[in-house]
Scaffold this active site. Structure first.
Site, PDB file in Angstrom:
ATOM      1  N   ASN A   1       0.868  -1.180   0.000  1.00  0.00           N
ATOM      2  CA  ASN A   1       0.000   0.000   0.000  1.00  0.00           C
ATOM      3  C   ASN A   1       0.902   1.227   0.000  1.00  0.00           C
ATOM      4  O   ASN A   1       1.535   1.527   1.008  1.00  0.00           O
ATOM      5  CB  ASN A   1      -0.884  -0.037   1.263  1.00  0.00           C
ATOM      6  CG  ASN A   1      -1.738   1.214   1.410  1.00  0.00           C
ATOM      7  OD1 ASN A   1      -1.796   2.048   0.504  1.00  0.00           O
ATOM      8  ND2 ASN A   1      -2.386   1.351   2.556  1.00  0.00           N
ATOM      9  N   TRP A   2       0.957   1.878  -1.138  1.00  0.00           N
ATOM     10  CA  TRP A   2       1.847   3.047  -1.246  1.00  0.00           C
ATOM     11  C   TRP A   2       1.261   4.285  -0.575  1.00  0.00           C
ATOM     12  O   TRP A   2       1.934   5.306  -0.464  1.00  0.00           O
ATOM     13  CB  TRP A   2       2.163   3.341  -2.719  1.00  0.00           C
ATOM     14  CG  TRP A   2       3.173   2.395  -3.309  1.00  0.00           C
ATOM     15  CD1 TRP A   2       3.676   1.250  -2.731  1.00  0.00           C
ATOM     16  CD2 TRP A   2       3.832   2.521  -4.581  1.00  0.00           C
ATOM     17  NE1 TRP A   2       4.588   0.663  -3.568  1.00  0.00           N
ATOM     18  CE2 TRP A   2       4.704   1.413  -4.714  1.00  0.00           C
ATOM     19  CE3 TRP A   2       3.753   3.441  -5.619  1.00  0.00           C
ATOM     20  CZ2 TRP A   2       5.511   1.226  -5.844  1.00  0.00           C
ATOM     21  CZ3 TRP A   2       4.549   3.239  -6.745  1.00  0.00           C
ATOM     22  CH2 TRP A   2       5.422   2.152  -6.853  1.00  0.00           C
ATOM     23  N   LYS A   3      -0.009   4.231  -0.193  1.00  0.00           N
ATOM     24  CA  LYS A   3      -0.672   5.376   0.439  1.00  0.00           C
ATOM     25  C   LYS A   3      -0.481   6.619  -0.444  1.00  0.00           C
ATOM     26  O   LYS A   3      -0.458   6.499  -1.657  1.00  0.00           O
ATOM     27  CB  LYS A   3      -0.147   5.566   1.862  1.00  0.00           C
ATOM     28  CG  LYS A   3      -0.211   4.258   2.675  1.00  0.00           C
ATOM     29  CD  LYS A   3       0.053   4.425   4.131  1.00  0.00           C
ATOM     30  CE  LYS A   3      -0.090   3.074   4.832  1.00  0.00           C
ATOM     31  NZ  LYS A   3       0.035   3.155   6.273  1.00  0.00           N
TER      32      LYS A   3
ATOM     33  N   HIS B   1      -9.386   1.021   5.054  1.00  0.00           N
ATOM     34  CA  HIS B   1      -8.110   1.213   5.750  1.00  0.00           C
ATOM     35  C   HIS B   1      -8.333   2.162   6.934  1.00  0.00           C
ATOM     36  O   HIS B   1      -9.150   3.080   6.848  1.00  0.00           O
ATOM     37  CB  HIS B   1      -7.063   1.789   4.783  1.00  0.00           C
ATOM     38  CG  HIS B   1      -5.683   1.760   5.358  1.00  0.00           C
ATOM     39  ND1 HIS B   1      -5.238   2.687   6.277  1.00  0.00           N
ATOM     40  CD2 HIS B   1      -4.655   0.888   5.179  1.00  0.00           C
ATOM     41  CE1 HIS B   1      -3.991   2.385   6.622  1.00  0.00           C
ATOM     42  NE2 HIS B   1      -3.611   1.297   5.969  1.00  0.00           N
TER      43      HIS B   1
ATOM     44  N   GLU C   1      -6.732   4.566   7.917  1.00  0.00           N
ATOM     45  CA  GLU C   1      -6.530   5.983   7.577  1.00  0.00           C
ATOM     46  C   GLU C   1      -7.762   6.552   6.869  1.00  0.00           C
ATOM     47  O   GLU C   1      -8.095   7.724   7.047  1.00  0.00           O
ATOM     48  CB  GLU C   1      -5.247   6.127   6.732  1.00  0.00           C
ATOM     49  CG  GLU C   1      -4.015   5.912   7.610  1.00  0.00           C
ATOM     50  CD  GLU C   1      -2.811   5.309   6.910  1.00  0.00           C
ATOM     51  OE1 GLU C   1      -2.751   5.339   5.667  1.00  0.00           O
ATOM     52  OE2 GLU C   1      -1.918   4.799   7.626  1.00  0.00           O
TER      53      GLU C   1
ATOM     54  N   GLU D   1      -4.841  -4.938  10.663  1.00  0.00           N
ATOM     55  CA  GLU D   1      -3.806  -3.926  10.859  1.00  0.00           C
ATOM     56  C   GLU D   1      -4.060  -3.189  12.168  1.00  0.00           C
ATOM     57  O   GLU D   1      -4.881  -2.254  12.208  1.00  0.00           O
ATOM     58  CB  GLU D   1      -3.828  -2.907   9.711  1.00  0.00           C
ATOM     59  CG  GLU D   1      -3.561  -3.499   8.349  1.00  0.00           C
ATOM     60  CD  GLU D   1      -3.008  -2.469   7.382  1.00  0.00           C
ATOM     61  OE1 GLU D   1      -1.940  -2.718   6.839  1.00  0.00           O
ATOM     62  OE2 GLU D   1      -3.636  -1.400   7.205  1.00  0.00           O
TER      63      GLU D   1
ATOM     64  N   GLY E   1       3.211   2.209  10.814  1.00  0.00           N
ATOM     65  CA  GLY E   1       4.204   3.276  10.693  1.00  0.00           C
ATOM     66  C   GLY E   1       4.986   3.562  11.960  1.00  0.00           C
ATOM     67  O   GLY E   1       5.690   4.566  12.040  1.00  0.00           O
TER      68      GLY E   1
ATOM     69  N   SER F   1       3.915  -2.199  10.178  1.00  0.00           N
ATOM     70  CA  SER F   1       5.366  -2.283  10.392  1.00  0.00           C
ATOM     71  C   SER F   1       5.964  -3.614   9.959  1.00  0.00           C
ATOM     72  O   SER F   1       6.893  -4.115  10.591  1.00  0.00           O
ATOM     73  CB  SER F   1       5.719  -1.972  11.860  1.00  0.00           C
ATOM     74  OG  SER F   1       5.394  -0.630  12.173  1.00  0.00           O
TER      75      SER F   1
ATOM     76  N   GLY G   1       3.124  -1.196   4.188  1.00  0.00           N
ATOM     77  CA  GLY G   1       3.099   0.226   3.846  1.00  0.00           C
ATOM     78  C   GLY G   1       4.481   0.701   3.434  1.00  0.00           C
ATOM     79  O   GLY G   1       4.926   0.487   2.304  1.00  0.00           O
ATOM     80  N   GLY G   2       5.203   1.317   4.367  1.00  0.00           N
ATOM     81  CA  GLY G   2       6.496   1.954   4.074  1.00  0.00           C
ATOM     82  C   GLY G   2       7.468   1.062   3.308  1.00  0.00           C
ATOM     83  O   GLY G   2       8.125   1.515   2.360  1.00  0.00           O
TER      84      GLY G   2
HETATM   85  P1  13P Z   1       3.431   0.370   7.518  1.00  0.00           P
HETATM   86  O1  13P Z   1       3.926  -0.925   6.908  1.00  0.00           O
HETATM   87  O2  13P Z   1       4.155   1.570   6.990  1.00  0.00           O
HETATM   88  O3  13P Z   1       3.397   0.281   9.014  1.00  0.00           O
HETATM   89  O4  13P Z   1       1.904   0.566   7.026  1.00  0.00           O
HETATM   90  C1  13P Z   1       1.006  -0.482   7.180  1.00  0.00           C
HETATM   91  C2  13P Z   1      -0.246  -0.148   6.472  1.00  0.00           C
HETATM   92  O5  13P Z   1      -1.017   0.683   6.910  1.00  0.00           O
HETATM   93  C3  13P Z   1      -0.514  -0.832   5.197  1.00  0.00           C
HETATM   94  O6  13P Z   1      -1.820  -0.625   4.772  1.00  0.00           O
END
Ligand code: 13P
Length: 252
Positions: A12-14, A99, A101, A169, A175, A214, A235-236
């Protein structure tokens, strides 16, 4: 009767990624070789602005691309929104929905997420429905109850092994570099599995449950070895080909 669950490594590149990021995706696609293809599905969900571009590259590699959200309706006067039909048209085969977010930034509740899952199904997109508790909810001993409610209320009737992925999640793990203990991950995933089997019978046993929060190259093997963890939502670490491929290679 669904077959064995195939590992899914999803990124997920957000709200990250400009045209300059396209070569990084090409490197991921090139690294998705026969060995990796044999053990895991791979999905990248870039920002909508890059979707069509990445889909063209993905088409010849077996990597899937997906959206990060969609509107419940197919079209209409909804400035700034993107429909499932548009994602599909741009080359997506999946979409992340609910998600944390989105739930926080856009006040999306379970009913909204459920309507979006129906939109994904309407177009043949695979929805990746996210659930997970805040730190306060975990400390109050409410994680399992909260996740149970989200899975019950965010997923419409009729889900099958081929038409649903759940991503657990924990919000406090996103993050932050923090991850739950393997026992805590196993407990929540078992809770999700139980709800899925109660609702969808044998199909519920075939629905994949990803862990997200993470996930990094150095903890992926541990997380992916936990019972009922059928993959990762990253994510990251999905922004760098080397890291994302390392996570995929850690799949059992
Ligand atoms: P991180 O891997 O950056 O913690 O993000 C997880 C996430 O929200 C994937 O959707």
């Amino acid at each position: 009767m669904p077959g064995p669950r195939r590992t899914l490594i999803a990124g997920n590149w957000k709200m990250n990624g400009l045209k300059a990021q396209v070569p990084e995706f090409s490197a991921m696609a090139a690294g998705y070789d026969a060995t990796l293809q044999a053990k895991a599905d791979m999905l990248i969900c870039p920002p909508a602005t890059l979707l069509a571009r990445l889909a063209d590259i993905a088409a010849v590699t077996g990597v899937m691309v997906g959206g990060q959200d969609c509107h419940a309706l197919a079209s209409g006067a909804h400035t700034g929104d993107i429909s499932a039909e548009m994602l599909k048209d741009a080359g997506a085969s999946a979409v992340i929905l609910g998600h944390s977010e989105r739930r926080a930034d856009h006040r999306e509740g379970d009913a909204v997420v459920e309507a979006k899952v129906k939109a994904a199904w309407r177009t043949g997109l695979l929805p990746v429905v996210c659930v997970g508790e805040t730190l306060a909810e975990r400390e109050a001993g409410e994680a399992a109850n909260l996740v149970r409610r989200q899975v019950r209320q965010s997923v419409p009737d009729g889900a099958t092994a081929d038409t649903l992925v759940i991503a657990y999640e924990p919000i406090w793990a996103i993050g932050t570099g923090l991850i739950p203990s393997p026992e805590d991950v196993a407990e929540v995933h078992a809770t999700v599995r139980k709800v899925l089997v109660e609702r969808f019978g044998a199909e519920g046993n075939g629905i994949r449950i990803l862990y997200g929060g993470s996930v990094k190259p150095d903890n992926a093997a541990l997380l992916l070895s936990i019972p009922d963890v059928d993959g990762a939502l990253v994510g990251g670490a999905s922004l760098k080909a080397a890291d994302f491929l390392a996570i995929a290679r850690a799949a059992p």
